[in-house]
Design an enzyme around this catalytic site. Sequence first.
Site, PDB file in Angstrom:
ATOM      1  N   TYR A  14      -7.026  -0.428  -1.493  1.00  0.00           N
ATOM      2  CA  TYR A  14      -5.567  -0.845  -2.372  1.00  0.00           C
ATOM      3  C   TYR A  14      -6.128  -2.571  -1.879  1.00  0.00           C
ATOM      4  O   TYR A  14      -5.299  -3.286  -2.271  1.00  0.00           O
ATOM      5  CB  TYR A  14      -4.614  -0.848  -1.707  1.00  0.00           C
ATOM      6  CG  TYR A  14      -4.546   0.533  -1.853  1.00  0.00           C
ATOM      7  CD1 TYR A  14      -3.900   1.018  -3.352  1.00  0.00           C
ATOM      8  CD2 TYR A  14      -3.935   1.761  -1.033  1.00  0.00           C
ATOM      9  CE1 TYR A  14      -3.352   2.719  -3.340  1.00  0.00           C
ATOM     10  CE2 TYR A  14      -3.165   2.845  -1.483  1.00  0.00           C
ATOM     11  CZ  TYR A  14      -3.105   3.216  -2.959  1.00  0.00           C
ATOM     12  OH  TYR A  14      -3.355   5.309  -3.005  1.00  0.00           O
ATOM     13  N   HIS A  19      -1.733  -5.327  -6.871  1.00  0.00           N
ATOM     14  CA  HIS A  19       0.263  -4.451  -5.707  1.00  0.00           C
ATOM     15  C   HIS A  19      -0.526  -5.568  -4.293  1.00  0.00           C
ATOM     16  O   HIS A  19       0.876  -5.063  -3.946  1.00  0.00           O
ATOM     17  CB  HIS A  19      -0.054  -3.290  -5.485  1.00  0.00           C
ATOM     18  CG  HIS A  19       1.732  -3.181  -5.942  1.00  0.00           C
ATOM     19  ND1 HIS A  19       2.591  -3.473  -7.034  1.00  0.00           N
ATOM     20  CD2 HIS A  19       2.182  -1.344  -5.778  1.00  0.00           C
ATOM     21  CE1 HIS A  19       3.574  -2.845  -6.746  1.00  0.00           C
ATOM     22  NE2 HIS A  19       3.239  -1.383  -6.171  1.00  0.00           N
ATOM     23  N   TYR A  64       3.309   1.976   2.533  1.00  0.00           N
ATOM     24  CA  TYR A  64       2.950   1.577   1.186  1.00  0.00           C
ATOM     25  C   TYR A  64       4.136   1.624   0.534  1.00  0.00           C
ATOM     26  O   TYR A  64       5.253   1.242   1.264  1.00  0.00           O
ATOM     27  CB  TYR A  64       3.308   3.114   1.318  1.00  0.00           C
ATOM     28  CG  TYR A  64       1.998   3.850   1.256  1.00  0.00           C
ATOM     29  CD1 TYR A  64       0.514   3.283   0.507  1.00  0.00           C
ATOM     30  CD2 TYR A  64       1.675   4.388   2.298  1.00  0.00           C
ATOM     31  CE1 TYR A  64      -0.983   3.726   0.903  1.00  0.00           C
ATOM     32  CE2 TYR A  64       0.410   5.670   3.047  1.00  0.00           C
ATOM     33  CZ  TYR A  64      -0.301   4.825   2.136  1.00  0.00           C
ATOM     34  OH  TYR A  64      -2.122   5.692   2.501  1.00  0.00           O
ATOM     35  N   ASN A  66       6.288   1.273  -1.274  1.00  0.00           N
ATOM     36  CA  ASN A  66       7.732   1.892  -2.057  1.00  0.00           C
ATOM     37  C   ASN A  66       8.827   2.060  -0.800  1.00  0.00           C
ATOM     38  O   ASN A  66       9.740   2.529  -1.070  1.00  0.00           O
ATOM     39  CB  ASN A  66       7.863   3.000  -2.453  1.00  0.00           C
ATOM     40  CG  ASN A  66       6.690   2.888  -4.625  1.00  0.00           C
ATOM     41  OD1 ASN A  66       6.594   1.637  -4.479  1.00  0.00           O
ATOM     42  ND2 ASN A  66       6.423   3.959  -5.110  1.00  0.00           N
ATOM     43  N   ASN A 113       9.822  -2.058  -7.128  1.00  0.00           N
ATOM     44  CA  ASN A 113       9.851  -0.565  -5.608  1.00  0.00           C
ATOM     45  C   ASN A 113      10.150  -0.656  -4.776  1.00  0.00           C
ATOM     46  O   ASN A 113      11.224  -0.487  -3.651  1.00  0.00           O
ATOM     47  CB  ASN A 113       9.191   0.660  -5.721  1.00  0.00           C
ATOM     48  CG  ASN A 113       9.227   1.519  -7.313  1.00  0.00           C
ATOM     49  OD1 ASN A 113      11.014   1.210  -7.906  1.00  0.00           O
ATOM     50  ND2 ASN A 113       8.932   2.042  -7.833  1.00  0.00           N
TER      51      ASN A 113
END
Length: 192
Positions: A14, A19, A64, A66, A113
């Site tokens: 990631y 994000h 993470y 969310n 989120n």
Amino acid sequence: MFIIAGLGNPDRQYEGTRHNVGFDVIDRMAEKYNIDVGIKKHRALIGKGIIKGQKAILAKPQTYMNLSGESIGSLVEYYKTDVENELIIIYDDVSLEVGQLRIRAKGSPGGHNGIKNIIAHLGGQAFPRIKIGVGEKPRGYDLADYVLGHFSKAERVFMEEGYENAVHAAEMIVQGEIQAAMNEYNRKKKEE
């Protein structure tokens, strides 16, 4: 004690994605203020230091995206942080142009989120946040695929400016100048 948290996802896959812009800003602040963000506590990587004369914790939640609220909630509770004045959350926003900032003292999650989860854990929406534009999702793209994608070479140029501006905005908020930060950064970019 300020908590400045950048949102993102752990794991190498990631790194550098849309994000993870929150992590990228924290990395730049850590470098600028010589703060080692390597201590694992409260389900985050954290580092303590002084930013513009104020004690601060830089944090990169490792839950993470969310589930960011689990980490932020734990940090806020442990350090007895006044969330309305001493918490700054930095994260990506697909409704803003690449590199553009939007600073808010409070507000709804706007479909993000990670922010939804933080609001749920804190029990309210009143905390400062710095949103960094990552560009609108192209038609036909899946939103998750888009935000987990990487920036183009051209976009990275705009993002570098966005990261610098986000660091400066966080410094202004730490100094009690959130209104000035909003005045400086909440305007549309001038057309070239």
